[in-house]
Design a protein around this motif. Structure first.
Motif, PDB file in Angstrom:
ATOM      1  N   ASP A 168     -21.880  64.026  50.823  1.00  0.00           N
ATOM      2  CA  ASP A 168     -21.180  62.782  51.139  1.00  0.00           C
ATOM      3  C   ASP A 168     -21.231  61.821  49.960  1.00  0.00           C
ATOM      4  OD1 ASP A 168     -20.556  63.725  53.619  1.00  0.00           O
ATOM      5  OD2 ASP A 168     -22.187  62.679  54.652  1.00  0.00           O
ATOM      6  N   ASP A 169     -22.369  61.807  49.251  1.00  0.00           N
ATOM      7  CA  ASP A 169     -22.488  60.941  48.082  1.00  0.00           C
ATOM      8  C   ASP A 169     -21.507  61.363  46.993  1.00  0.00           C
ATOM      9  OD1 ASP A 169     -24.414  59.318  49.144  1.00  0.00           O
ATOM     10  OD2 ASP A 169     -26.091  60.468  48.342  1.00  0.00           O
ATOM     11  N   GLU A 170     -21.324  62.668  46.834  1.00  0.00           N
ATOM     12  CA  GLU A 170     -20.372  63.159  45.838  1.00  0.00           C
ATOM     13  C   GLU A 170     -18.956  62.701  46.167  1.00  0.00           C
ATOM     14  OE1 GLU A 170     -20.551  67.361  45.380  1.00  0.00           O
ATOM     15  OE2 GLU A 170     -22.085  67.252  43.838  1.00  0.00           O
ATOM     16  N   GLU A 171     -18.588  62.814  47.432  1.00  0.00           N
ATOM     17  CA  GLU A 171     -17.252  62.398  47.854  1.00  0.00           C
ATOM     18  C   GLU A 171     -17.081  60.893  47.665  1.00  0.00           C
ATOM     19  OE1 GLU A 171     -13.438  62.784  49.008  1.00  0.00           O
ATOM     20  OE2 GLU A 171     -14.874  64.413  48.679  1.00  0.00           O
ATOM     21  N   ALA A 172     -18.114  60.136  48.009  1.00  0.00           N
ATOM     22  CA  ALA A 172     -18.055  58.684  47.831  1.00  0.00           C
ATOM     23  C   ALA A 172     -17.933  58.321  46.357  1.00  0.00           C
ATOM     24  CB  ALA A 172     -19.297  58.035  48.432  1.00  0.00           C
ATOM     25  N   LEU A 173     -18.636  59.069  45.498  1.00  0.00           N
ATOM     26  CA  LEU A 173     -18.567  58.799  44.063  1.00  0.00           C
ATOM     27  C   LEU A 173     -17.160  59.033  43.532  1.00  0.00           C
ATOM     28  CD1 LEU A 173     -19.947  58.066  41.417  1.00  0.00           C
ATOM     29  CD2 LEU A 173     -20.607  60.469  41.164  1.00  0.00           C
ATOM     30  N   ARG A 174     -16.516  60.100  43.977  1.00  0.00           N
ATOM     31  CA  ARG A 174     -15.140  60.365  43.539  1.00  0.00           C
ATOM     32  C   ARG A 174     -14.201  59.258  44.004  1.00  0.00           C
ATOM     33  NH1 ARG A 174     -16.667  65.876  44.396  1.00  0.00           N
ATOM     34  NH2 ARG A 174     -16.078  65.767  46.600  1.00  0.00           N
ATOM     35  N   SER A 175     -14.403  58.795  45.243  1.00  0.00           N
ATOM     36  CA  SER A 175     -13.583  57.699  45.760  1.00  0.00           C
ATOM     37  C   SER A 175     -13.815  56.417  44.965  1.00  0.00           C
ATOM     38  CB  SER A 175     -13.901  57.469  47.238  1.00  0.00           C
ATOM     39  OG  SER A 175     -13.180  56.379  47.754  1.00  0.00           O
ATOM     40  N   ASP A 176     -15.074  56.167  44.625  1.00  0.00           N
ATOM     41  CA  ASP A 176     -15.404  54.975  43.837  1.00  0.00           C
ATOM     42  C   ASP A 176     -14.771  55.038  42.453  1.00  0.00           C
ATOM     43  OD1 ASP A 176     -16.865  54.018  45.930  1.00  0.00           O
ATOM     44  OD2 ASP A 176     -18.829  54.517  45.078  1.00  0.00           O
ATOM     45  N   GLU A 177     -14.783  56.207  41.856  1.00  0.00           N
ATOM     46  CA  GLU A 177     -14.197  56.358  40.522  1.00  0.00           C
ATOM     47  C   GLU A 177     -12.697  56.112  40.547  1.00  0.00           C
ATOM     48  OE1 GLU A 177     -15.508  60.269  39.570  1.00  0.00           O
ATOM     49  OE2 GLU A 177     -17.357  59.588  38.582  1.00  0.00           O
ATOM     50  N   LEU A 178     -12.034  56.529  41.624  1.00  0.00           N
ATOM     51  CA  LEU A 178     -10.601  56.269  41.753  1.00  0.00           C
ATOM     52  C   LEU A 178     -10.334  54.772  41.905  1.00  0.00           C
ATOM     53  CD1 LEU A 178      -9.501  59.195  44.121  1.00  0.00           C
ATOM     54  CD2 LEU A 178      -8.990  58.940  41.683  1.00  0.00           C
ATOM     55  N   MET A 179     -11.171  54.101  42.695  1.00  0.00           N
ATOM     56  CA  MET A 179     -11.008  52.660  42.860  1.00  0.00           C
ATOM     57  C   MET A 179     -11.218  51.939  41.538  1.00  0.00           C
ATOM     58  SD  MET A 179     -13.220  49.892  45.083  1.00  0.00           S
ATOM     59  CE  MET A 179     -13.054  50.758  46.641  1.00  0.00           C
ATOM     60  N   ARG A 180     -12.241  52.331  40.803  1.00  0.00           N
ATOM     61  CA  ARG A 180     -12.521  51.693  39.519  1.00  0.00           C
ATOM     62  C   ARG A 180     -11.390  51.944  38.523  1.00  0.00           C
ATOM     63  NH1 ARG A 180     -17.624  49.874  38.460  1.00  0.00           N
ATOM     64  NH2 ARG A 180     -17.450  50.403  36.251  1.00  0.00           N
ATOM     65  N   ALA A 181     -10.762  53.101  38.613  1.00  0.00           N
ATOM     66  CA  ALA A 181      -9.631  53.393  37.728  1.00  0.00           C
ATOM     67  C   ALA A 181      -8.458  52.470  38.041  1.00  0.00           C
ATOM     68  CB  ALA A 181      -9.221  54.852  37.875  1.00  0.00           C
ATOM     69  N   ASP A 182      -8.215  52.211  39.338  1.00  0.00           N
ATOM     70  CA  ASP A 182      -7.147  51.284  39.725  1.00  0.00           C
ATOM     71  C   ASP A 182      -7.440  49.874  39.216  1.00  0.00           C
ATOM     72  OD1 ASP A 182      -5.715  53.249  40.998  1.00  0.00           O
ATOM     73  OD2 ASP A 182      -6.504  52.792  42.999  1.00  0.00           O
ATOM     74  N   ILE A 183      -8.688  49.453  39.371  1.00  0.00           N
ATOM     75  CA  ILE A 183      -9.074  48.119  38.905  1.00  0.00           C
ATOM     76  C   ILE A 183      -8.937  48.027  37.388  1.00  0.00           C
ATOM     77  CG2 ILE A 183     -10.980  46.478  38.722  1.00  0.00           C
ATOM     78  CD1 ILE A 183     -12.060  47.641  41.373  1.00  0.00           C
ATOM     79  N   ALA A 184      -9.428  49.052  36.692  1.00  0.00           N
ATOM     80  CA  ALA A 184      -9.396  49.045  35.228  1.00  0.00           C
ATOM     81  C   ALA A 184      -7.966  48.989  34.703  1.00  0.00           C
ATOM     82  CB  ALA A 184     -10.113  50.279  34.685  1.00  0.00           C
ATOM     83  N   GLN A 185      -7.044  49.608  35.421  1.00  0.00           N
ATOM     84  CA  GLN A 185      -5.645  49.592  34.989  1.00  0.00           C
ATOM     85  C   GLN A 185      -5.110  48.164  34.945  1.00  0.00           C
ATOM     86  OE1 GLN A 185      -2.896  51.738  37.577  1.00  0.00           O
ATOM     87  NE2 GLN A 185      -1.744  52.435  35.798  1.00  0.00           N
ATOM     88  N   ASP A 186      -5.453  47.363  35.955  1.00  0.00           N
ATOM     89  CA  ASP A 186      -5.030  45.961  35.961  1.00  0.00           C
ATOM     90  C   ASP A 186      -5.799  45.143  34.925  1.00  0.00           C
ATOM     91  OD1 ASP A 186      -3.130  46.319  37.885  1.00  0.00           O
ATOM     92  OD2 ASP A 186      -4.338  45.555  39.546  1.00  0.00           O
ATOM     93  N   VAL A 187      -7.099  45.385  34.831  1.00  0.00           N
ATOM     94  CA  VAL A 187      -7.932  44.638  33.885  1.00  0.00           C
ATOM     95  C   VAL A 187      -7.462  44.870  32.452  1.00  0.00           C
ATOM     96  CG1 VAL A 187     -10.256  44.503  32.893  1.00  0.00           C
ATOM     97  CG2 VAL A 187      -9.961  44.503  35.380  1.00  0.00           C
ATOM     98  N   ASP A 188      -7.038  46.082  32.147  1.00  0.00           N
ATOM     99  CA  ASP A 188      -6.581  46.398  30.790  1.00  0.00           C
ATOM    100  C   ASP A 188      -5.340  45.598  30.397  1.00  0.00           C
ATOM    101  OD1 ASP A 188      -8.581  48.172  30.189  1.00  0.00           O
ATOM    102  OD2 ASP A 188      -7.469  49.948  30.826  1.00  0.00           O
ATOM    103  N   ARG A 189      -4.588  45.123  31.393  1.00  0.00           N
ATOM    104  CA  ARG A 189      -3.376  44.347  31.105  1.00  0.00           C
ATOM    105  C   ARG A 189      -3.599  42.845  31.225  1.00  0.00           C
ATOM    106  NH1 ARG A 189      -0.772  48.504  34.589  1.00  0.00           N
ATOM    107  NH2 ARG A 189      -0.979  47.026  36.314  1.00  0.00           N
ATOM    108  N   CYS A 190      -4.802  42.448  31.561  1.00  0.00           N
ATOM    109  CA  CYS A 190      -5.069  41.046  31.889  1.00  0.00           C
ATOM    110  C   CYS A 190      -5.202  40.173  30.640  1.00  0.00           C
ATOM    111  CB  CYS A 190      -6.349  40.956  32.722  1.00  0.00           C
ATOM    112  SG  CYS A 190      -6.775  39.289  33.248  1.00  0.00           S
ATOM    113  N   LEU A 191      -4.299  39.209  30.488  1.00  0.00           N
ATOM    114  CA  LEU A 191      -4.398  38.171  29.451  1.00  0.00           C
ATOM    115  C   LEU A 191      -4.757  38.741  28.083  1.00  0.00           C
ATOM    116  CD1 LEU A 191      -6.319  35.480  31.552  1.00  0.00           C
ATOM    117  CD2 LEU A 191      -3.881  35.528  31.042  1.00  0.00           C
ATOM    118  N   GLN A 192      -4.036  39.765  27.677  1.00  0.00           N
ATOM    119  CA  GLN A 192      -4.366  40.441  26.426  1.00  0.00           C
ATOM    120  C   GLN A 192      -4.051  39.604  25.185  1.00  0.00           C
ATOM    121  OE1 GLN A 192      -6.098  43.693  26.248  1.00  0.00           O
ATOM    122  NE2 GLN A 192      -6.481  42.503  28.107  1.00  0.00           N
TER     123      GLN A 192
END
Length: 263
Positions: free
Chosen positions: A96-120
């Protein structure tokens, strides 16, 4: 980063106010812009959003509790993100921890995509350390609010908070005396991330309504209008047309969606 001498001069402007209502009235008055720009904006924000008072005797305890809470959250939610080798993938109970980690990594990737474009256009937001702080703060907030999760645009609320807290931070190498221990504690650069998270949470209590929407059709079979889109449409179709009919008609003729230029 400010020197302690500069911070001391700016902080002195806030000492004339002993209640949030007096400080709020001053900020709304003609001197408000000067009070914020020449004072310490992040301390004003902490007084209103974190401390809820101007009793400076309580501030050290409140800020310490807030930072300790974030440190605990950070350890809990980022322990496998920062140390993936600690996750023993070969042990079944941790599946279950492995599955949660994969889900967390996907969420962080979505966040990072927006952060990378923020006020550059601002160098501060191009720095890797800043981007990491923003991703971690937003990720932890979303883990605490799984019913909301991450929504595009949350990074735009965090950005000015992080910027102000970082700009107000005091050089840790500055010398001071006991009278200014509180100032050094409030503006400690080691806790920029902690304090930005603490300020984001109450802001999101008010703003979260604009990010809440059902992705499933309602009983009528239609998708609900996202609250922020509804508010933009009201400003564009009602308020703007009433205030400036020519501009309102021009933008409507161009078929520019209000959420494009109002958010």
């Amino acid at each position: 980063m400010k020197s302690i001498e500069e911070a001391r001069r700016k902080y002195a402007q806030l000492r004339d106010y002993d209640t949030p209502s007096k400080l709020r009235a001053a900020l709304k008055s003609e001197q408000g812009a000067t009070l914020c720009s020449d004072g310490l904006r992040s301390i004003c924000w902490k007084a209103f959003l974190l401390f809820n008072n101007l009793d400076r005797a309580q501030w050290p305890r409140r800020i310490s509790e807030s930072r300790s809470a974030y440190s605990a959250l950070r350890y809990h939610f980022l322990k496998y993100i920062e140390h993936p080798d600690d996750l023993q993938s070969t042990v079944d109970p941790l599946a279950d921890d492995e599955e949660a980690l994969r889900s967390d990594e996907l969420m962080r990737a979505d966040i990072a995509q927006d952060v990378d474009r923020c006020l550059q256009e601002n160098f501060f937001f191009r720095e890797p350390a800043t981007k990491t702080k923003m991703v971690d703060i937003l990720f932890i907030f979303c883990k605490l609010n799984p019913d909301l999760g991450y929504r595009q645009g949350m990074h735009e609320l965090l950005a000015p908070i992080l910027w102000v807290v970082d700009r107000d931070a005091v050089d840790a190498k500055s010398e001071s005396d006991a009278d200014h221990d509180l100032l050094l504690q409030l503006l400690d650069p080691a806790y920029v991330e902690h304090d930005a998270f603490a300020l984001l949470c109450p802001v999101m209590q008010t703003a979260r309504i604009y990010y809440e929407h059902r992705e499933q059709p309602s009983a009528s079979g239609q998708l609900d209008t996202i609250p922020i889109v509804s508010r933009c449409q009201h400003i564009h179709n009602d308020l703007l047309v009433a205030a400036d009919p020519e501009l309102g008609a021009y933008l409507q003729a161009l078929e520019i969606l209000p959420q494009i230029f109002l958010t």
